[in-house]
Design an enzyme around this catalytic site. Structure first.
Site, PDB file in Angstrom:
ATOM      1  N   CYS A   1      36.242  26.725  17.230  1.00  0.00           N
ATOM      2  CA  CYS A   1      35.042  27.562  17.159  1.00  0.00           C
ATOM      3  C   CYS A   1      34.136  27.273  18.353  1.00  0.00           C
ATOM      4  O   CYS A   1      34.385  26.365  19.152  1.00  0.00           O
ATOM      5  CB  CYS A   1      34.280  27.318  15.858  1.00  0.00           C
ATOM      6  SG  CYS A   1      33.529  25.690  15.766  1.00  0.00           S
TER       7      CYS A   1
ATOM      8  N   ASP B   1      32.688  46.812  56.368  1.00  0.00           N
ATOM      9  CA  ASP B   1      33.112  46.546  57.737  1.00  0.00           C
ATOM     10  C   ASP B   1      34.031  47.709  58.126  1.00  0.00           C
ATOM     11  O   ASP B   1      34.471  48.473  57.270  1.00  0.00           O
ATOM     12  CB  ASP B   1      33.849  45.207  57.789  1.00  0.00           C
ATOM     13  CG  ASP B   1      34.390  44.905  59.169  1.00  0.00           C
ATOM     14  OD1 ASP B   1      33.674  45.137  60.147  1.00  0.00           O
ATOM     15  OD2 ASP B   1      35.550  44.472  59.249  1.00  0.00           O
TER      16      ASP B   1
ATOM     17  N   ASP C   1      36.847  41.636  55.961  1.00  0.00           N
ATOM     18  CA  ASP C   1      38.140  40.961  56.049  1.00  0.00           C
ATOM     19  C   ASP C   1      38.185  39.841  57.076  1.00  0.00           C
ATOM     20  O   ASP C   1      39.175  39.126  57.164  1.00  0.00           O
ATOM     21  CB  ASP C   1      39.229  41.983  56.404  1.00  0.00           C
ATOM     22  CG  ASP C   1      39.039  42.517  57.816  1.00  0.00           C
ATOM     23  OD1 ASP C   1      37.920  42.964  58.139  1.00  0.00           O
ATOM     24  OD2 ASP C   1      39.996  42.472  58.600  1.00  0.00           O
TER      25      ASP C   1
END
Length: 823
Positions: free
Chosen positions: A122, A521, A720
């Site tokens: 629990c 980008d 990236d």
């Protein structure tokens, strides 16, 4: 607004470089902190203690630290002096304050340990372990997740001591470092589920006649002893785990939901035994057996439902084979477990087999299905010198591979760890739930005692008061409350992983749905990242082959897309081969190198102008190229303009659709790139982006993110490259292209595995639905406890109904979370 500020007079920083400075913010680069997470953490804590420092954001991957400060309380000159004094002493025996204010941590190597926890039933179990671990001054952070049955501990103490701390609480820690260990955990879960089912079935079989006897109330000692004989194995065999755990906790003066169950069941059973021996009229064997039965059935259904939520992890685990074909030094091939492989070993991968671990092909020719990494359906040709990744499928050829990474260091293990981290992370909304759960069990015990006393004072008999008190103990279960958020996160992040979206933390899953602006980008993000040279102009005195050879030698050291295009072009035309004597990459500008005694600069116009290069002869042609959507790349040789490249890179096929979907969601789009204005606008026009900012260096990208955030926008950043990393870290949610640089991927919150930017909209939609499910779960969990406790206290429920309702409340939360699998 100034983009750079001078250092204070007479101050020369020795241990860092000021990269960007504003009146209330300074960004520095500290080479010594690059990829040093422990010292970055200590610096973060030490700076936050200083009056006047409002916020600190460290990005260890790139050694970047951004400090937001109040110049009225801490002048910038003082801040810089402080930085120069603090940085060289980091990690040299000092102690750093704990994040929660609970003392200090000892100096030493800080490690992050993730492990499974067996035996949690629990929310109070998870909270108990978490609080107990955090009390150790050597532990910086501890997070325990009920839904994923796992824990993450960050601190300066051995793994064995962490395990021992958990074991003392009555739970079993299990390692999950490698893919094989995780597979064993999955197998243990299946065995545990089968055992839970067996106990639940037998408990039901034995409890049913007890309940029937109690309802029919037949007279005679035989029936009273029959109830005793049938209920005893239910309580002490099927329910043994409840008593064992409650006893261990009681010895440490702690309690959880099992303690409430044991109190209720134990009291009912003991009272009934006393009634048999003292000839009292009332028996509660049916309640004792029924409570255990219903709780076991509920927990079995809950575990079965949570098993479905683990589907994403299970699929990833199934990618790695259990064994590998090891090639011994004498050429003999033997089958060994994957975990027995060591770096440097040679393995044979036969046609159609899964690749067991990461390595480098040293012999053979084949194709490999890398869909698990890239999402691309077309196989990739692999031959000597090519890397391969564990979990991918070999084609029709045989490959000999040198093992480069094993265990937790493989790409597949990293992906699984990332998914599990996200599944076990906590959203801000969970903090309130944890606070409530922390006082819930003691509070319920108090309410049970008050219920018992209140009924007695009201004139009710002992039996009535006793039954109502037991009902209160049983109806109030914090399990549904504790599962509300983690169950939804676990399913939501699992669904994201299926779609090729790997989420580093749960917070980003919560935030993604609220994004109002997304910054893109250009190269490698909006475009395919596969540029090619379309134009070349030589304005130097060298012949084309010699010049291309010099340029290729300089650019071969760079990982930028445009550099790769230049190198490929030079090789294609047969340029001369030279050795690079020195090299430096300047993010957002280009490269500088010394090749064969000649100084070269290769990059954009801003880089040339900053370096004092006269571009008059090439500027006209460069403008024409930019208007055609091509990127102009300039070359300077020994301080003179020498050449111009025109490089084209097609927009991704899905870019237009991705932007359109974001617009339909009401999100503004912005392209921020280091490329020229004309090129950027040409590409933005092709895909439908709203606005463009060109000639943006890394610090400018970071500045734009922060400016938008100050204006109240929720900002997402997609990039990236290394030059995108600061902005990715500063954004509310950073999305990295999976084919990009390691730094970008490590800095971002989410990774788009195959570079499909339509997944950004998917992530936002999935985020919205996940948050909706979490709110539904919390509404149900809070509502259930708010209504059920008063109803039980006023005597409107019996103990068995209470235990059934408690069990079903948890199951309903998990089942509601599983609706995310349909998205």
């Amino acid at each position: 607004m100034a983009v750079a500020s001078p250092e204070p007079v007479g101050f020369q920083p020795r241990h860092y470089r000021i990269e960007h400075a504003l009146r209330r913010r300074v960004r520095i680069l500290v080479p010594a902190l690059r990829k040093d997470f422990e010292r970055s953490y200590i610096l973060d804590i030490l700076l936050r203690k200083r009056p006047g420092v409002r916020e600190v954001r460290a990005v260890p991957e790139i050694g970047s630290v951004v400090v937001h400060f109040d110049p009225a309380r801490l002048p910038r000159a003082n801040l810089l002096t402080l930085l120069d004094a603090v940085i060289p002493n980091l990690g040299q025996g000092q102690t750093a304050p704990r994040p929660d204010g609970g003392g200090t941590e000892a100096s030493g190597e800080v490690k992050e340990v993730s492990f499974a926890v067996e035996g949690m039933t629990c929310a109070s179990c998870a909270l108990l372990i978490e609080i107990s671990l955090r009390r150790d001054p050597r532990i910086q952070d501890a997070r325990v997740n009920l839904a994923s049955q796992s824990a993450m501990v960050r601190g300066a103490l051995p793994k064995e001591e962490v395990y021992a701390s958990v074991e003392r609480l009555g739970y079993r820690p299990l390692p999950m470092d490698t893919v094989s260990q995780r597979k064993l955990l999955m197998e243990r879960e299946r065995q545990h589920l089968a055992e839970a089912k067996r106990k639940a079935v037998w408990a039901a079989v034995l409890s049913a006649p007890v309940t029937a006897i109690a309802m029919l109330e037949p007279m005679g000692a035989f029936w009273r002893w029959a109830q005793f004989l049938l209920s005893t194995p239910v309580v002490f065999w099927a329910g043994k785990a409840f008593f064992t755990k409650a006893l261990k906790l009681a010895k440490q003066r702690k309690a959880n939901m099992d303690s409430l169950i044991v109190l209720g069941v134990g009291a009912a059973y003991a009272y009934s035994m006393a009634s048999i021996f003292f000839q009292r009229p009332y028996l509660y064997f049916d309640a004792a057996a029924g409570i255990i039965c219903f709780v076991l059935i509920g927990r079995y259904l809950e575990e079965k439902a949570k098993g479905r939520a683990h589907e994403a992890i299970r699929r990833l685990l199934d990618l790695q084979p259990a064994t590998a074909n090891l090639v011994r030094e004498d050429g003999e091939i033997v089958t060994v477990p994957v975990d027995a492989l060591q770096p440097g070993a040679i393995i044979l991968i036969r046609p159609g087999e899964k690749i067991p671990t990461d390595g480098l092909v040293i012999e053979g020719l084949s194709t490999v299905d890398e869909a698990m990494l890239t999402g691309e359906s077309l196989p990739v040709v692999k031959e000597a010198g090519h890397p391969v990744t564990g979990g991918c499928v070999n084609g029709n050829g045989a490959l000999k591979v040198r093992v480069d990474a094993v265990g937790a260091d493989t790409v597949l293990a990293g992906i699984i760890h990332m998914v599990e981290q996200a599944q076990s992370s906590k959203l801000p909304i969970q903090k309130l739930v944890d606070q409530i759960s922390g006082v819930f069990v003691p509070g319920v015990m108090g309410i049970g005692a008050l219920t018992f006393a209140g009924w007695l004072l009201a004139g009710a008999g002992f039996t009535t008061a006793f039954a109502n008190a037991i009902t209160v103990l049983l109806i109030a279960c914090p399990c549904a409350l504790g599962l509300a958020t983690p169950a939804a996160i676990m399913v939501g992040t699992g669904q994201a992983a299926k779609r090729g979206i790997y989420i580093r933390n749960g917070e980003s899953l919560e935030t993604a749905t609220h994004l109002t602006t997304i910054i893109f980008d250009k190269t490698g993000t909006i475009t395919e990242g596969k540029p090619y040279v379309t134009d070349f102009r030589n304005s130097s005195e060298l012949d084309e082959g010699e010049l291309l050879g010099l340029i290729a030698a300089a650019e071969s050291q760079s990982e930028h897309f445009l550099a790769k295009a230049v190198v490929a072009y030079a090789k294609e035309l047969g340029g001369a081969v030279y050795q690079t004597e020195s090299f430096a990459a300047i993010p957002g500008r280009g490269v500088e190198a010394r090749v064969a005694g000649r100084d070269l600069l290769v990059g954009n116009r801003a880089w040339m102008e900053e370096s004092g290069i006269d571009l008059d002869e090439l500027q006209g042609r460069a403008s024409t190229l930019a208007e055609q959507g091509k990127t102009p790349v300039f070359v300077a040789l020994d301080g003179q303009a020498a050449a111009l490249f025109g490089i084209a890179d097609r927009p991704r096929a899905d870019a237009g659709e991705a932007i359109a979907r974001l617009h339909r969601l009401g999100v503004k789009t912005l392209m921020v790139t280091g490329d020229t204005e004309a090129t950027a606008r040409y590409v933005a026009g092709q895909v439908g982006i709203d606005a463009v900012i060109a000639h943006a260096r890394p610090e400018r990208k970071l500045e734009i993110v922060n400016e938008l955030k100050l204006q109240g926008a929720k900002v997402g950043m997609i990039g990236d490259g290394i030059n995108d990393a600061p902005a990715l870290a500063a954004a509310d949610v950073g999305f990295a292209i999976g084919t990009g640089t390691d730094v970008a991927i490590e800095t971002a919150d989410l990774t788009l595995v195959n570079g499909d930017i339509t997944k950004v909209a998917d992530a936002m939609e999935l985020s919205g639905f996940t948050i909706k499910v979490i709110k539904q779960n919390l509404f149900w969990a809070f509502g259930y406890n708010t209504l059920s406790i008063p109803v039980a206290a006023f005597g409107r429920l019996n103990p068995m109904v209470a235990s059934l309702a408690m069990a079903l409340s948890s199951v309903s939360v998990v089942m509601n979370s599983l609706r995310l699998q349909s998205k």
